[in-house]
Write a protein that holds these residues in place. Structure first.
Motif, mmCIF file in Angstrom:
data_model
loop_
_atom_site.group_PDB
_atom_site.id
_atom_site.type_symbol
_atom_site.label_atom_id
_atom_site.label_comp_id
_atom_site.label_asym_id
_atom_site.label_seq_id
_atom_site.Cartn_x
_atom_site.Cartn_y
_atom_site.Cartn_z
ATOM 1 N N ILE A 1 10.930 52.879 -26.267
ATOM 2 C CA ILE A 1 10.242 52.357 -27.456
ATOM 3 C C ILE A 1 10.452 50.849 -27.513
ATOM 4 O O ILE A 1 11.493 50.361 -27.966
ATOM 5 C CB ILE A 1 10.776 53.006 -28.754
ATOM 6 C CG1 ILE A 1 10.692 54.521 -28.688
ATOM 7 C CG2 ILE A 1 10.006 52.459 -29.959
ATOM 8 C CD1 ILE A 1 9.359 55.116 -28.995
ATOM 9 N N GLY A 2 9.493 50.099 -27.021
ATOM 10 C CA GLY A 2 9.588 48.644 -27.055
ATOM 11 C C GLY A 2 9.096 48.083 -28.371
ATOM 12 O O GLY A 2 8.562 48.805 -29.214
ATOM 13 N N SER A 3 9.248 46.787 -28.549
ATOM 14 C CA SER A 3 8.838 46.158 -29.805
ATOM 15 C C SER A 3 7.320 46.127 -29.963
ATOM 16 O O SER A 3 6.804 46.158 -31.079
ATOM 17 C CB SER A 3 9.395 44.735 -29.886
ATOM 18 O OG SER A 3 8.940 43.971 -28.783
ATOM 19 N N GLN B 1 10.071 41.104 -27.098
ATOM 20 C CA GLN B 1 10.968 40.333 -27.967
ATOM 21 C C GLN B 1 12.147 39.710 -27.238
ATOM 22 O O GLN B 1 12.852 38.885 -27.805
ATOM 23 C CB GLN B 1 11.526 41.255 -29.080
ATOM 24 C CG GLN B 1 10.470 41.799 -30.014
ATOM 25 C CD GLN B 1 10.010 40.794 -31.052
ATOM 26 O OE1 GLN B 1 10.310 39.611 -30.940
ATOM 27 N NE2 GLN B 1 9.283 41.245 -32.054
ATOM 28 N N ASP B 2 12.409 40.130 -26.017
ATOM 29 C CA ASP B 2 13.537 39.559 -25.289
ATOM 30 C C ASP B 2 13.259 39.540 -23.791
ATOM 31 O O ASP B 2 12.314 40.174 -23.318
ATOM 32 C CB ASP B 2 14.842 40.323 -25.586
ATOM 33 C CG ASP B 2 14.762 41.794 -25.193
ATOM 34 O OD1 ASP B 2 14.387 42.077 -24.036
ATOM 35 O OD2 ASP B 2 15.085 42.659 -26.026
ATOM 36 N N THR B 3 14.079 38.794 -23.089
ATOM 37 C CA THR B 3 14.013 38.745 -21.623
ATOM 38 C C THR B 3 15.388 39.075 -21.077
ATOM 39 O O THR B 3 16.399 38.561 -21.576
ATOM 40 C CB THR B 3 13.568 37.354 -21.144
ATOM 41 O OG1 THR B 3 12.233 37.113 -21.593
ATOM 42 C CG2 THR B 3 13.593 37.260 -19.627
ATOM 43 N N LYS B 4 15.420 39.933 -20.054
ATOM 44 C CA LYS B 4 16.687 40.374 -19.475
ATOM 45 C C LYS B 4 16.711 40.064 -17.979
ATOM 46 O O LYS B 4 15.698 40.202 -17.303
ATOM 47 C CB LYS B 4 16.868 41.883 -19.666
ATOM 48 C CG LYS B 4 16.924 42.314 -21.113
ATOM 49 C CD LYS B 4 17.038 43.814 -21.253
ATOM 50 C CE LYS B 4 15.697 44.518 -21.101
ATOM 51 N NZ LYS B 4 14.782 44.268 -22.217
ATOM 52 N N GLY C 1 10.576 32.552 -24.560
ATOM 53 C CA GLY C 1 10.447 32.965 -23.163
ATOM 54 C C GLY C 1 10.089 34.426 -23.029
ATOM 55 O O GLY C 1 10.508 35.086 -22.075
ATOM 56 N N THR C 2 9.293 34.937 -23.948
ATOM 57 C CA THR C 2 8.972 36.367 -23.966
ATOM 58 C C THR C 2 7.462 36.603 -24.062
ATOM 59 O O THR C 2 6.671 35.673 -24.228
ATOM 60 C CB THR C 2 9.635 37.060 -25.171
ATOM 61 O OG1 THR C 2 9.007 36.594 -26.381
ATOM 62 C CG2 THR C 2 11.122 36.747 -25.245
ATOM 63 N N GLY C 3 7.101 37.876 -24.007
ATOM 64 C CA GLY C 3 5.700 38.250 -24.150
ATOM 65 C C GLY C 3 5.143 37.920 -25.528
ATOM 66 O O GLY C 3 3.943 37.658 -25.674
#
Length: 253
Positions: A8-10, A101-104, A125-127
């Motif tokens: 479940i992504g943002s 919402q984030d980059t890993k 730096g995210t979508g």
């Protein structure tokens, strides 16, 4: 047995089923992760997969993982993306996941997470940054990339999404070409992702996952900035869900 991985992504939710059934699908997360999880449950049931059955094991991960009340296990994004990324890469690797919402950046060695770094404090730096800028330009995300390919990069120096949006508004007011603005937006995101990558010692094999993972254009720019090849992955947006499905099987044993 069916093994179900739910990520479940943002902005988007991904589902992978392995075992007795092989299937995958993605749908918008919407405003409520819980409602999305119920939609997924019903969709799976229509396909003959009962998530409440003893013959089905479910692992939930991602931004809204705790909202999946029928999950047998809830596992962190880092663990699931590492497991899915390793499966996609075929071996140990670095997984760069550009999410909503984030980059890993996850380093996988000897089939385990050896190290990771996560940017979850700023959306620049995210979508989400790309989505906001595409909306400001009145185009879709795909159109943003299509335009960027034909443009000359305009510098977007702000580290904050709000101030960067102001830069884009100024460029629009100056009558700059839309393709040049688009090129600047994509270049800006790649630069911020690369900055995160440079904080770790990346192995030779590096793959991109998340919503941008199928873009050879973005991975080329990112590769240039990182200083080594970052490979696009056709199935990359499902990395978290894929890893969750494998972990559902492994845990059930």
């Amino acid at each position: 047995m069916d093994y179900v991985g739910i990520d479940i992504g943002s902005t988007a939710s991904k589902v992978v089923v392995r075992g007795g059934t092989d299937k995958s699908f993605v749908l918008p997360t919407g405003w409520s992760s819980k409602e999305t999880s119920l939609t997924i449950r019903d969709k799976l049931k229509d396909d003959g997969i009962d998530v409440l059955s003893e013959e089905t094991k479910v692992v939930a991960t991602g931004y809204g993982r705790v909202a999946v009340e029928f999950a047998d296990y809830v596992i962190t994004e880092i663990t699931c993306h590492a497991r899915g990324g390793r499966e996609i890469a075929g071996n140990d690797c670095a997984v760069i996941d550009v999410g909503g919402q984030d980059t890993k950046v996850i380093i996988v060695q000897n089939k385990m997470v050896q190290d990771f770094l996560m940017n979850d404090k700023c959306s620049a730096g995210t979508g989400k940054f790309l989505e906001i800028m595409a909306n400001r330009l009145g185009i879709t995300l795909q159109e943003l990339f299509d335009l960027a390919k034909t443009g000359e990069v305009l510098s977007i120096s702000s580290l904050c999404t709000v101030f960067a949006e102001s830069e884009v508004i100024n460029y629009i007011g100056e009558g700059r070409k839309r393709e040049d603005i688009a090129a600047g937006v994509v270049d800006s995101v790649a630069a911020k992702v690369a900055q995160l990558c440079r904080k770790k010692n990346l192995p030779p094999k590096v793959i991109l996952t998340g919503g941008l993972s199928g873009s050879s254009y973005f991975t080329k720019i990112l590769s240039d900035k990182v200083g080594q090849t970052v490979e696009p992955t056709e199935y990359g947006r499902y990395a978290g869900a894929l890893g969750a499905a494998f972990l559902a099987e492994e845990k059930s044993r």
